[in-house]
Design a protein around this motif. Structure first.
Motif, mmCIF file in Angstrom:
data_model
loop_
_atom_site.group_PDB
_atom_site.id
_atom_site.type_symbol
_atom_site.label_atom_id
_atom_site.label_comp_id
_atom_site.label_asym_id
_atom_site.label_seq_id
_atom_site.Cartn_x
_atom_site.Cartn_y
_atom_site.Cartn_z
ATOM 1 N N VAL A 635 38.011 39.090 42.280
ATOM 2 C CA VAL A 635 39.301 38.569 42.742
ATOM 3 C C VAL A 635 40.268 38.449 41.567
ATOM 4 C CG1 VAL A 635 40.462 36.572 43.770
ATOM 5 C CG2 VAL A 635 38.246 37.335 44.679
ATOM 6 N N PHE A 636 39.740 38.149 40.390
ATOM 7 C CA PHE A 636 40.571 37.832 39.225
ATOM 8 C C PHE A 636 40.511 38.894 38.123
ATOM 9 C CE2 PHE A 636 39.245 33.942 41.318
ATOM 10 C CZ PHE A 636 40.455 33.296 41.527
ATOM 11 N N GLN A 637 39.812 39.992 38.360
ATOM 12 C CA GLN A 637 39.656 40.985 37.293
ATOM 13 C C GLN A 637 40.910 41.809 37.032
ATOM 14 O OE1 GLN A 637 35.635 42.531 38.549
ATOM 15 N NE2 GLN A 637 35.302 42.554 36.340
ATOM 16 N N PHE A 638 41.944 41.634 37.845
ATOM 17 C CA PHE A 638 43.221 42.284 37.541
ATOM 18 C C PHE A 638 43.781 41.796 36.201
ATOM 19 C CE2 PHE A 638 42.964 42.359 42.207
ATOM 20 C CZ PHE A 638 43.177 43.701 42.455
ATOM 21 N N HIS A 639 43.361 40.622 35.776
ATOM 22 C CA HIS A 639 43.801 40.119 34.466
ATOM 23 C C HIS A 639 43.475 41.109 33.355
ATOM 24 C CE1 HIS A 639 44.568 36.240 36.312
ATOM 25 N NE2 HIS A 639 44.888 35.698 35.134
ATOM 26 N N TYR A 640 42.337 41.783 33.474
ATOM 27 C CA TYR A 640 41.884 42.660 32.398
ATOM 28 C C TYR A 640 42.679 43.957 32.328
ATOM 29 C CZ TYR A 640 37.848 39.552 32.076
ATOM 30 O OH TYR A 640 37.038 38.457 31.912
ATOM 31 N N SER A 641 43.286 44.339 33.418
ATOM 32 C CA SER A 641 44.106 45.552 33.418
ATOM 33 C C SER A 641 45.592 45.219 33.311
ATOM 34 C CB SER A 641 43.835 46.383 34.674
ATOM 35 O OG SER A 641 44.142 45.665 35.856
ATOM 36 N N ALA A 642 45.869 44.023 32.780
ATOM 37 C CA ALA A 642 47.239 43.579 32.492
ATOM 38 C C ALA A 642 48.075 43.405 33.758
ATOM 39 C CB ALA A 642 47.933 44.542 31.531
ATOM 40 N N ARG A 643 47.421 42.976 34.862
ATOM 41 C CA ARG A 643 48.139 42.697 36.100
ATOM 42 C C ARG A 643 47.725 41.326 36.650
ATOM 43 N NH1 ARG A 643 50.038 47.261 38.774
ATOM 44 N NH2 ARG A 643 51.183 45.753 40.049
ATOM 45 N N PRO A 644 47.890 40.264 35.863
ATOM 46 C CA PRO A 644 47.429 38.946 36.328
ATOM 47 C C PRO A 644 48.092 38.498 37.626
ATOM 48 C CG PRO A 644 48.888 38.718 34.429
ATOM 49 C CD PRO A 644 48.559 40.174 34.555
ATOM 50 N N ALA A 645 49.278 39.002 37.895
ATOM 51 C CA ALA A 645 49.958 38.632 39.142
ATOM 52 C C ALA A 645 49.146 39.063 40.358
ATOM 53 C CB ALA A 645 51.350 39.258 39.187
ATOM 54 N N LEU A 646 48.449 40.199 40.238
ATOM 55 C CA LEU A 646 47.658 40.676 41.372
ATOM 56 C C LEU A 646 46.438 39.796 41.609
ATOM 57 C CD1 LEU A 646 47.829 44.564 40.953
ATOM 58 C CD2 LEU A 646 49.307 43.024 42.270
ATOM 59 N N SER A 647 45.909 39.157 40.561
ATOM 60 C CA SER A 647 44.825 38.195 40.760
ATOM 61 C C SER A 647 45.310 37.021 41.594
ATOM 62 C CB SER A 647 44.310 37.692 39.410
ATOM 63 O OG SER A 647 43.706 38.717 38.650
ATOM 64 N N ALA A 648 46.509 36.523 41.284
ATOM 65 C CA ALA A 648 47.077 35.423 42.065
ATOM 66 C C ALA A 648 47.280 35.854 43.516
ATOM 67 C CB ALA A 648 48.398 34.975 41.451
ATOM 68 N N LYS A 649 47.799 37.052 43.702
ATOM 69 C CA LYS A 649 48.031 37.560 45.057
ATOM 70 C C LYS A 649 46.721 37.672 45.822
ATOM 71 C CE LYS A 649 49.978 41.568 47.499
ATOM 72 N NZ LYS A 649 50.598 42.907 47.328
#
Length: 784
Positions: A635-649
């Motif tokens: 759910v939160f691994q978007f942080h690693y690809s520089a898209r932390p907003a998508l983890s929140a979404k």
């Protein structure tokens, strides 16, 4: 900084919790805890009365899917028992020695009362159920209203009987030597003719492990004069007998035990039943009850339980202005469920003598390491310390750390040796008073010494792991025995286990070990097949490269990448010998499991853009089921690809779509509070990467949320600026830590240890915050 902390502390001290329609003085956190959430549709949540981490857990047992005793989507009550687990899969757990109350026997004839479990089953009124931390009540169709509460080692029941015009009250209360999974191999029961005290002992089997355990019970009564006593088996009663024994020649489904019959109750038509439980002896069960509940004080016991729960939950405080009451209940109920297990059995362990704490019902660490223990480190570091000490003491006396443990028995190992992750997580976050030298010895043994039976501890296939760098599908393992499945998921889990050991080695100055285990932690790449394609319904997903099983000779085997997902054979990937090469999840999902080496993984999967697209597809396609704990981190691994907003979404997609306030209101079963901890951590906005000193930052679901360290009093606050309770503005535009700009999309445990304020400015669109390479979480290999 000191002034800022003082303001926050003052706010917490005055309990400023801005819930619409309530003043701070009116707020009671227990009004926002519903123990019935998750008690239907396979949630297996324990609905009854318990203290935090309490051994005694009292509830009505129902027939059907009754892993935790009571399930809301059932029809009949069979008894009331005093020890349970919460949220577990597998078979029903414990439920030893149920008692059952009947207002009178037809024609005042004991032989006409109902004794056998299947015969005495009686419907219950769904509108009558009341559950609150420390209390459970229910009315059943035989005219009995049952209420119950608990202390640490005892339960107190209040049975109120409805008098009928054609049958005078002469209540009968029986004790049954049965348990929920009907695993009894032997048992004995006794009744004291003078006092009506019922005692029992028995040998039972665990619900998800090997071996057996002995349990003991002691029941005393208050509120009515004793009329007569006796023993019974099935529906045959012997009023002249005060003892009864059963062995394995008697089918374990047969009910048998002792009873006490009373004259009409003197006061309010109620009889109190005080039940002591123990794993040591009948005498200790009796003394537990006498010590903890000398006065049969029902209201006082409920009050003490509520006070204990308020104290545990009071470390979390929030400004919930504008947030729906349902979402607040989802949050607080999740926090409550996280503190039901592991259970404190200190002083009740007959297996070895020790001055160390003993906790049980680690059910299972494969589920709990991801979120339960990281949350307890934040909100209850003392209990987390006691649990870590208990794990280390289990190693001292059993030879290995457990991956699962319940009812004093070794539980089944589902993947890697994930107690290594829990130990490393606690070490990195400086959990106090743990013998870290012995803890390190224990995790190294997991990595180096294969046990005789790696189905219940340690790791299998260590020769292949060390020589080949992966677990082969056709592994020739001569060092130990175990179920030869899950070769892919075990490989990626072993890799992460070794990374966690490396982190401990580094902190403790073991440089050679650090280098060895860091190198081994890259073994996840050995099961990545670069040219493997995947299709769904014959349509190519357009993604190439997935983890796959390999043979001893290095050649590739094949498992459909979507197998073991909700789209293909979802229920075929358990611990059965015919299970597949990934456990409770697909190769699609396990391809993302290298949380320590995300720089390399992202490069392997084609770069950040491709990784983001693939991870989004995992969530959007139906391949991922958030009801299994391996789904949490993605759910939160978007942080690693520089898209932390998508983890929140993505977090806001799963909450509230998969979590609500109904009896069906969790995804999957709760797994001892794993789903509850997922909710709490997600809604607080800081997701811990277990086994690392890393918290991924997303906005809380509240205007502000604070955690007060109960040992130091220091307060960490996450505050949203421009908070939008409609959740249209959930994207971080900028951040400040203690007034200074903070661009990393993650933060260390120092934030909680030292206290302070993390301010997140929110907006309706994704921003550049946290997207530079230098803003990304740590990785063993560099980002590209």
């Amino acid at each position: 900084m000191g002034l800022l902390r003082g303001v926050v502390t003052a706010l917490l001290a005055s309990k400023v919790i801005a819930t619409k329609g309530l003043s701070a003085d009116d707020f009671d956190v227990l009004d926002y805890v519903d123990p019935l959430i998750g008690t239907a549709k396979g949630g297996h949540v324990f609905a009854g009365a318990s203290l935090p981490f309490g051994m005694a857990k009292a509830v009505a047992d129902t027939s059907g899917e009754n892993q935790a005793g009571f399930a809301f989507d059932t029809d009949v009550v069979t008894g009331f028992s005093h020890m349970h687990d919460s949220g577990t899969g597998g078979a029903a757990s414990m439920g030893n020695f149920p008692i059952f109350a009947q207002g009178s026997c037809p024609q005042d004839d004991l032989q006409q009362c109902q004794w056998q479990l299947s015969d005495r089953s009686v419907s219950w009124d769904k509108k009558s159920v009341k559950a609150r931390p420390g209390y459970f009540g229910i009315s059943i169709a035989n005219g009995v209203q049952a209420e119950m509460t608990t202390t640490n080692r005892s339960a107190l029941y209040r049975f109120t009987f409805n008098e009928t015009s054609d049958q005078p009250l002469s209540p009968v209360i029986l004790l049954d030597l049965i348990d929920l999974p009907q695993s009894r191999s032997n048992g004995s029961a006794n009744v004291d003719r003078k006092t009506g005290r019922l005692t029992g002992s028995g040998t039972f089997g665990p619900s998800f492990g090997t071996g057996s355990y002995k349990s003991y019970v002691c029941v005393d009564f208050k509120g009515a004069d004793l009329r007569d006593t006796g023993s019974w088996m099935k529906n045959q009663v012997n009023a002249s007998s005060q003892t009864l024994s059963v062995d394995n020649s008697i089918d374990s489904t047969v009910s048998a035990g002792t009873f006490a019959r009373f004259h009409a109750p003197k006061d309010k038509k109620s009889i109190m039943a005080r039940v002591g439980v123990s794993f040591i002896s009948v005498q200790q069960a009796c003394s537990n009850a006498e010590r903890e509940q000398p006065n049969f004080d029902f209201e006082g016991t409920v009050h003490a339980a509520e006070t204990a729960w308020r104290k545990k939950l009071d470390v979390i405080s929030m400004d919930a202005d504008g947030v729906s009451e349902d979402l607040q209940k989802v949050f607080w109920s999740g926090a409550y469920r996280t503190m039901l297990s592991p259970q404190d059995y200190t002083g009740e362990n007959p297996l070895w003598k020790s001055d160390e704490p003993y906790y049980d019902s680690y059910y299972c660490i494969w589920d709990s390491f991801r979120s339960i223990h990281p949350l307890l480190t934040l909100v209850d570091p003392l209990s987390q310390s006691l649990m870590m000490r208990s794990l280390v003491d289990i190693y001292r006396n059993e030879g290995y750390l457990p991956d699962c443990r319940m009812s004093l028995c070794k539980g089944l190992t589902q993947g890697g040796s994930n107690a290594d992750v829990v130990i490393a997580d606690a070490y990195l976050k400086k959990v106090a008073n743990v013998d870290w030298a012995t803890a390190y010895e224990a995790v190294v043994k997991d990595a180096e010494v294969e046990p005789e039976n790696w189905d219940v501890e340690g790791r299998g296939g260590l020769e292949s792991w060390k020589n080949l760098g992966y677990i082969p599908i056709n592994d020739n393992d001569t060092a130990g025995e175990g179920t030869h499945t899950r070769s892919v998921s075990r490989t990626v889990e072993y890799a992460y286990n070794d990374f966690c050991i490396a982190e401990m080695a580094k902190g403790m100055g073991h440089q050679a070990d650090y280098e060895k285990y860091s190198k081994r932690s890259k073994n996840w790449a050995h099961v990545f097949k670069p040219d493997q394609k995947s299709s769904i319904g014959g349509v190519d997903t357009n993604f190439t490269g997935f983890v796959q099983p390999r043979y001893l000779n290095g050649s590739w085997a094949y498992q459909d990448p979507i197998l073991c997902s909700p789209l293909l054979d979802f229920d075929g990937c358990y611990l059965n010998p015919e299970g597949h090469e990934t456990y409770e999840g697909s190769a699609w999902m396990y391809t993302f499991y290298a949380p320590h080496d995300m720089g390399s993984l992202i490069k392997t999967l084609g770069g950040a853009k491709s990784f983001t697209s693939r991870l989004s597809y995992l969530h959007d396609s139906g391949l991922l089921y958030v009801g299994d704990e391996q789904a949490f981190l993605p759910v939160f691994q978007f942080h690693y690809s520089a898209r932390p907003a998508l983890s929140a979404k993505q977090s806001h997609f799963y909450i509230p779509s998969q979590f609500n306030t109904t009896v069906n209101g969790i995804a999957g079963n709760d797994d001892s509070g794993a789903m509850g901890s997922f909710i709490v951590l997600s809604m607080m906005g800081l997701w811990p990467v277990p086994g690392q000193d890393v918290y991924l930052i997303t906005p809380p679901y509240f205007k502000e949320v604070s955690i007060r360290n109960p040992l130091t009093g220091k307060v960490a606050t996450i505050r949203n600026i421009n908070f939008d309770p409609t959740y249209k503005s959930i994207y971080i535009q900028s951040a400040k830590w203690n007034g200074k700009p903070w661009t990393n999309n993650w933060i260390r445990h120092e934030f909680f240890a030292e206290g302070g304020v993390l301010e997140l400015e929110l907006g309706p669109k994704e921003s550049e915050w946290g997207t530079r390479v230098q803003d990304l979480p740590p990785s063993l290999s560099n980002y590209h």
